[in-house]
Design an enzyme around this catalytic site. Structure first.
Site, PDB file in Angstrom:
ATOM      1  N   ASP A 219       0.837  -1.206   0.000  1.00  0.00           N
ATOM      2  CA  ASP A 219       0.000   0.000   0.000  1.00  0.00           C
ATOM      3  C   ASP A 219       0.871   1.255   0.000  1.00  0.00           C
ATOM      4  OD1 ASP A 219      -2.137  -1.701   0.359  1.00  0.00           O
ATOM      5  OD2 ASP A 219      -2.106  -1.474   2.544  1.00  0.00           O
ATOM      6  N   LYS A 220       0.241   2.371  -0.340  1.00  0.00           N
ATOM      7  CA  LYS A 220       0.958   3.648  -0.347  1.00  0.00           C
ATOM      8  C   LYS A 220       1.641   3.914   1.012  1.00  0.00           C
ATOM      9  CE  LYS A 220      -0.026   8.547  -1.027  1.00  0.00           C
ATOM     10  NZ  LYS A 220      -1.102   9.535  -1.164  1.00  0.00           N
TER      11      LYS A 220
END
Ligand code: URA
Length: 256
Positions: free
Chosen positions: A128-129
């Site tokens: 994920d970011k």
């Protein structure tokens, strides 16, 4: 999920028959179509067409069986001998703030962190970011699919900080396989309690926001997440934001 994500991180299932094994001398043997594809002659379906069209010879003899096993033989396409290109696998210590995608119109992508010579590689799975840590990239599609396939059971280990305190019941629930709020079933996983608000989670699959959702489902929302191991590979002393190529031995170990 990010609509612009151009690399699939979802399990694609195991491939058909094994593509590689060894002969009695210990020499690596592999399918002719895979060998051609690894030499850069084309995709697996393209090279199958070339083989069927009679454009390929093995030790001078035409070969029309894409499943024929080859090792030390000389393989020619249109009379030209082929040489296997080395596979490339690199490891990035991903910082937060970058999405795992090959392109994105809004967000910064992990590709911006790779030197120019690695721009043709694809991320293996997805972080994920906000997640930091170990992210592999490769130009070997078979290896990529093997590493993300739940059937291959490659462990991915995460260090998480979370709210609340995990208990023995949480450990047991992870071991049995959690069902998330939306009904998603997770495979068995390991939860190791490190202390108040800290744990290691080991998963063998890569569902969307999986570790965050697993911990949240037990009332333990994640405040920090880092992947620290994949298979036998760890981050070592690689600084955040930096990449390093894997050694030949490390790449071979990934095949095992
Ligand atoms: N699980 C998550 O929730 N996020 C990641 O980035 C990886 C696994």
């Amino acid at each position: 999920m990010n609509a612009n994500l151009s690399v699939s991180w979802i399990d694609t299932g195991a491939k058909g028959s094994p593509t590689e094994n060894r002969n009695w001398k210990g020499l690596t043997m592999e399918r002719l179509d895979k060998y051609l594809s690894d030499c850069g002659a084309g995709t697996r379906s393209q090279v199958k067409g070339m083989i069927k069209a009679g454009r390929v010879t093995v030790d001078g003899k035409p070969e029309k069986d894409p499943g024929r096993k080859v090792g030390a033989e000389t393989v020619c396409l249109d009379g030209q001998p082929l040489k296997k290109q080395g596979r490339r696998v690199i490891l990035l210590n991903k910082p937060e703030g970058f999405v795992t995608a090959t392109e994105d119109r809004v967000e910064r992508t992990v590709m911006e962190l790779l030197p120019r010579e690695y721009q043709d590689l694809k991320p293996v799975g997805r972080l994920d970011k906000a997640t930091e840590g170990l992210l592999l990239f490769t130009d070997d599609g078979d290896l990529l699919h093997r590493l993300i396939s739940p059937k291959k059971k490659v462990p991915k280990v995460y260090y998480a900080r979370h709210e609340g305190t995990a208990t023995a019941e949480d450990v047991q629930a992870f071991r049995q396989g959690l069902t998330l709020g939306d009904g998603t079933r997770c495979l068995e996983a390991d939860l190791e309690i490190l202390g108040p608000g800290q744990c290691h989670v080991t998963v063998y699959e890569g569902k969307y926001h999986q570790v965050r959702r697993m911990l949240a489902s037990r009332g333990l929302p994640v405040t920090y997440l880092e992947r620290i191991r994949e298979g036998e590979l760890t981050l070592g002393d690689l600084p955040r934001g930096q990449v390093r190529p894997l050694t030949d031995q490390e790449i071979e170990n990934l095949d095992a």
